[in-house]
Design a protein around this motif. Structure first.
Motif, PDB file in Angstrom:
ATOM      1  N   LYS A  29      41.971  75.085  31.694  1.00 15.40           N
ATOM      2  CA  LYS A  29      42.520  74.051  30.806  1.00 15.40           C
ATOM      3  C   LYS A  29      43.455  73.163  31.624  1.00 15.40           C
ATOM      4  CE  LYS A  29      43.307  74.407  26.640  1.00 15.40           C
ATOM      5  NZ  LYS A  29      43.725  74.535  25.269  1.00 15.40           N
ATOM      6  N   ILE A  30      42.859  72.211  32.323  1.00 17.47           N
ATOM      7  CA  ILE A  30      43.646  71.284  33.121  1.00 17.47           C
ATOM      8  C   ILE A  30      43.309  69.852  32.722  1.00 17.47           C
ATOM      9  CG2 ILE A  30      43.841  72.877  35.075  1.00 17.47           C
ATOM     10  CD1 ILE A  30      41.747  71.069  36.526  1.00 17.47           C
ATOM     11  N   LYS A  31      44.227  68.959  33.063  1.00 20.77           N
ATOM     12  CA  LYS A  31      44.053  67.538  32.760  1.00 20.77           C
ATOM     13  C   LYS A  31      44.133  66.754  34.065  1.00 20.77           C
ATOM     14  CE  LYS A  31      47.424  65.703  30.392  1.00 20.77           C
ATOM     15  NZ  LYS A  31      48.308  65.166  29.364  1.00 20.77           N
ATOM     16  N   ILE A  32      43.183  65.825  34.237  1.00 20.21           N
ATOM     17  CA  ILE A  32      43.165  64.954  35.404  1.00 20.21           C
ATOM     18  C   ILE A  32      43.586  63.560  34.959  1.00 20.21           C
ATOM     19  CG2 ILE A  32      41.784  64.008  37.287  1.00 20.21           C
ATOM     20  CD1 ILE A  32      39.754  66.299  36.739  1.00 20.21           C
ATOM     21  N   ILE A  33      44.627  63.043  35.585  1.00 19.70           N
ATOM     22  CA  ILE A  33      45.098  61.689  35.285  1.00 19.70           C
ATOM     23  C   ILE A  33      44.807  60.796  36.487  1.00 19.70           C
ATOM     24  CG2 ILE A  33      47.068  60.231  34.690  1.00 19.70           C
ATOM     25  CD1 ILE A  33      48.348  62.676  33.363  1.00 19.70           C
ATOM     26  N   ALA A  34      44.006  59.771  36.258  1.00 17.27           N
ATOM     27  CA  ALA A  34      43.696  58.788  37.291  1.00 17.27           C
ATOM     28  C   ALA A  34      44.858  57.806  37.378  1.00 17.27           C
ATOM     29  CB  ALA A  34      42.394  58.062  36.966  1.00 17.27           C
ATOM     30  N   CYS A  35      45.511  57.757  38.531  1.00 17.94           N
ATOM     31  CA  CYS A  35      46.652  56.861  38.739  1.00 17.94           C
ATOM     32  C   CYS A  35      46.161  55.689  39.584  1.00 17.94           C
ATOM     33  CB  CYS A  35      47.782  57.608  39.428  1.00 17.94           C
ATOM     34  SG  CYS A  35      48.384  59.001  38.440  1.00 17.94           S
ATOM     35  N   ILE A  36      46.019  54.553  38.942  1.00 19.04           N
ATOM     36  CA  ILE A  36      45.331  53.411  39.521  1.00 19.04           C
ATOM     37  C   ILE A  36      46.336  52.313  39.845  1.00 19.04           C
ATOM     38  CG2 ILE A  36      43.462  51.756  39.121  1.00 19.04           C
ATOM     39  CD1 ILE A  36      42.619  53.905  36.835  1.00 19.04           C
ATOM     40  N   PRO A  37      46.375  51.876  41.120  1.00 11.48           N
ATOM     41  CA  PRO A  37      47.387  50.890  41.513  1.00 11.48           C
ATOM     42  C   PRO A  37      47.168  49.512  40.897  1.00 11.48           C
ATOM     43  CG  PRO A  37      45.893  51.339  43.320  1.00 11.48           C
ATOM     44  CD  PRO A  37      45.567  52.314  42.235  1.00 11.48           C
ATOM     45  N   CYS A  38      45.902  49.129  40.694  1.00 13.64           N
ATOM     46  CA  CYS A  38      45.583  47.825  40.100  1.00 13.64           C
ATOM     47  C   CYS A  38      44.139  47.873  39.601  1.00 13.64           C
ATOM     48  CB  CYS A  38      45.770  46.685  41.100  1.00 13.64           C
ATOM     49  SG  CYS A  38      44.716  46.802  42.551  1.00 13.64           S
ATOM     50  N   GLU A  39      43.796  46.943  38.726  1.00 12.30           N
ATOM     51  CA  GLU A  39      42.456  46.946  38.137  1.00 12.30           C
ATOM     52  C   GLU A  39      41.349  46.671  39.156  1.00 12.30           C
ATOM     53  OE1 GLU A  39      42.391  44.393  34.707  1.00 12.30           O
ATOM     54  OE2 GLU A  39      43.788  45.682  33.609  1.00 12.30           O
ATOM     55  N   THR A  40      41.698  46.096  40.291  1.00 10.80           N
ATOM     56  CA  THR A  40      40.698  45.764  41.308  1.00 10.80           C
ATOM     57  C   THR A  40      40.760  46.717  42.504  1.00 10.80           C
ATOM     58  OG1 THR A  40      42.228  44.172  42.287  1.00 10.80           O
ATOM     59  CG2 THR A  40      40.623  43.317  40.679  1.00 10.80           C
ATOM     60  N   GLN A  41      41.206  47.947  42.293  1.00 12.00           N
ATOM     61  CA  GLN A  41      41.338  48.902  43.392  1.00 12.00           C
ATOM     62  C   GLN A  41      40.029  49.054  44.172  1.00 12.00           C
ATOM     63  OE1 GLN A  41      42.376  52.955  42.346  1.00 12.00           O
ATOM     64  NE2 GLN A  41      42.818  53.475  44.456  1.00 12.00           N
ATOM     65  N   ASP A  42      38.898  48.993  43.498  1.00 12.20           N
ATOM     66  CA  ASP A  42      37.606  49.233  44.156  1.00 12.20           C
ATOM     67  C   ASP A  42      36.997  47.978  44.791  1.00 12.20           C
ATOM     68  OD1 ASP A  42      36.963  47.915  41.790  1.00 12.20           O
ATOM     69  OD2 ASP A  42      35.275  49.228  41.313  1.00 12.20           O
ATOM     70  N   TYR A  43      37.753  46.907  44.891  1.00 10.68           N
ATOM     71  CA  TYR A  43      37.259  45.622  45.389  1.00 10.68           C
ATOM     72  C   TYR A  43      36.555  45.741  46.743  1.00 10.68           C
ATOM     73  CZ  TYR A  43      37.364  40.863  47.252  1.00 10.68           C
ATOM     74  OH  TYR A  43      37.022  39.674  47.820  1.00 10.68           O
ATOM     75  N   LYS A  44      37.117  46.491  47.673  1.00 13.50           N
ATOM     76  CA  LYS A  44      36.545  46.597  49.015  1.00 13.50           C
ATOM     77  C   LYS A  44      35.677  47.842  49.205  1.00 13.50           C
ATOM     78  CE  LYS A  44      40.027  43.850  51.356  1.00 13.50           C
ATOM     79  NZ  LYS A  44      41.008  43.788  52.449  1.00 13.50           N
ATOM     80  N   PHE A  45      35.422  48.587  48.145  1.00 12.44           N
ATOM     81  CA  PHE A  45      34.577  49.773  48.234  1.00 12.44           C
ATOM     82  C   PHE A  45      33.122  49.354  48.423  1.00 12.44           C
ATOM     83  CE2 PHE A  45      37.328  52.805  45.382  1.00 12.44           C
ATOM     84  CZ  PHE A  45      38.413  52.600  46.218  1.00 12.44           C
ATOM     85  N   SER A  46      32.336  50.230  49.051  1.00  9.44           N
ATOM     86  CA  SER A  46      30.891  50.003  49.137  1.00  9.44           C
ATOM     87  C   SER A  46      30.301  50.168  47.737  1.00  9.44           C
ATOM     88  CB  SER A  46      30.255  51.007  50.094  1.00  9.44           C
ATOM     89  OG  SER A  46      30.281  52.311  49.522  1.00  9.44           O
ATOM     90  N   GLU A  47      29.061  49.769  47.557  1.00 10.73           N
ATOM     91  CA  GLU A  47      28.418  49.910  46.236  1.00 10.73           C
ATOM     92  C   GLU A  47      28.370  51.378  45.816  1.00 10.73           C
ATOM     93  OE1 GLU A  47      27.765  47.501  44.034  1.00 10.73           O
ATOM     94  OE2 GLU A  47      28.703  46.240  45.556  1.00 10.73           O
ATOM     95  N   LYS A  48      28.067  52.259  46.750  1.00  7.86           N
ATOM     96  CA  LYS A  48      28.035  53.697  46.452  1.00  7.86           C
ATOM     97  C   LYS A  48      29.417  54.193  46.044  1.00  7.86           C
ATOM     98  CE  LYS A  48      26.804  58.126  48.502  1.00  7.86           C
ATOM     99  NZ  LYS A  48      26.353  58.839  49.681  1.00  7.86           N
TER     100      LYS A  48
ATOM    101  N   MET B 180      50.246  49.769  45.585  1.00  9.86           N
ATOM    102  CA  MET B 180      49.851  51.106  46.063  1.00  9.86           C
ATOM    103  C   MET B 180      51.078  52.011  46.180  1.00  9.86           C
ATOM    104  SD  MET B 180      46.549  50.856  46.616  1.00  9.86           S
ATOM    105  CE  MET B 180      45.327  49.591  46.930  1.00  9.86           C
ATOM    106  N   PHE B 181      52.161  51.481  46.760  1.00 11.79           N
ATOM    107  CA  PHE B 181      53.370  52.277  46.894  1.00 11.79           C
ATOM    108  C   PHE B 181      53.964  52.594  45.521  1.00 11.79           C
ATOM    109  CE2 PHE B 181      57.936  52.941  47.928  1.00 11.79           C
ATOM    110  CZ  PHE B 181      57.765  54.133  48.614  1.00 11.79           C
ATOM    111  N   LYS B 182      53.924  51.641  44.596  1.00 12.64           N
ATOM    112  CA  LYS B 182      54.429  51.910  43.241  1.00 12.64           C
ATOM    113  C   LYS B 182      53.610  53.004  42.563  1.00 12.64           C
ATOM    114  CE  LYS B 182      56.611  47.462  42.368  1.00 12.64           C
ATOM    115  NZ  LYS B 182      56.567  46.201  41.640  1.00 12.64           N
ATOM    116  N   ARG B 183      52.304  53.002  42.798  1.00 14.32           N
ATOM    117  CA  ARG B 183      51.448  54.072  42.266  1.00 14.32           C
ATOM    118  C   ARG B 183      51.875  55.407  42.861  1.00 14.32           C
ATOM    119  NH1 ARG B 183      46.144  54.850  44.552  1.00 14.32           N
ATOM    120  NH2 ARG B 183      47.384  54.712  46.449  1.00 14.32           N
ATOM    121  N   ASN B 184      52.095  55.442  44.163  1.00 13.08           N
ATOM    122  CA  ASN B 184      52.494  56.677  44.829  1.00 13.08           C
ATOM    123  C   ASN B 184      53.860  57.165  44.346  1.00 13.08           C
ATOM    124  OD1 ASN B 184      50.109  56.430  46.232  1.00 13.08           O
ATOM    125  ND2 ASN B 184      51.062  55.657  48.098  1.00 13.08           N
ATOM    126  N   MET B 185      54.798  56.237  44.153  1.00 13.99           N
ATOM    127  CA  MET B 185      56.116  56.599  43.634  1.00 13.99           C
ATOM    128  C   MET B 185      55.996  57.164  42.224  1.00 13.99           C
ATOM    129  SD  MET B 185      58.544  53.517  45.195  1.00 13.99           S
ATOM    130  CE  MET B 185      59.218  53.226  43.613  1.00 13.99           C
TER     131      MET B 185
END
Length: 161
Positions: free
Chosen positions: A65-84, A111-116
């Motif tokens: 019984k665990i919960k995973i919280i996605a902590c996302i720095p901005c809505e465009t975090q995946d901008y430079k990710f490959s399609e995969k 990114m730093f604010k997300r980490n903080m």
């Protein structure tokens, strides 16, 4: 969203995983953290270490019984990710139990604010650190200043705090 800091663990690590990265060591560390009563896990959703942590947590969630919280720095975090990488990122975002967006737009500090946010919300930080500069290094130092316990996954494996 209410986060119980005492039972919350956060992760920080590099995008590139070196030869010293061992997924079984990470699995063992996460299992021990769950066994000690932690039930909430904050993941920064970057490629590399974060993604490996997220996938392991998904497997643990099948029996724990665990919960995973996605902590996302901005809505465009995946901008430079490959399609995969984008496809896997979107799948993980949907799989997360909750999502926290630090900023709508990218900023030089999001990114730093997300980490903080993650360190401030957790009592333990699992870190994969191989460099004395960059975001992971800054996050580990921030956690040290805040008195958060740190478990190193790689050759620096130790608990501090």
């Amino acid at each position: 969203m209410i986060i119980d800091k005492i039972r919350t663990c956060a992760f920080t690590g590099h995008r590139k995983l070196d030869k010293d990265f061992n997924i079984e060591t990470l699995r063992y560390i996460i299992s021990k953290i769950i066994d000690s009563g932690y039930n909430t896990f904050l993941v920064g959703m970057a490629v590399g270490f974060d993604s490996e942590c997220f996938k392991l947590l998904e497997n643990f969630r099948k029996t724990e019984k665990i919960k995973i919280i996605a902590c996302i720095p901005c809505e465009t975090q995946d901008y430079k990710f490959s399609e995969k990488q984008k496809a896997e990122y979107k799948r993980m975002i949907l799989s997360a139990d909750e999502r926290v967006y630090v900023s709508k737009e990218y900023t030089p500090t999001c990114m730093f604010k997300r980490n903080m946010f993650m360190v401030d919300s957790a009592s333990i930080l699992v870190a994969y650190l191989n460099s004395d500069r960059g975001g992971t290094f800054q996050t580990v130092n921030y956690a040290k200043r805040k008195g958060v316990s740190i478990v190193f996954v790689n050759n620096k494996t130790a608990v501090n705090g």
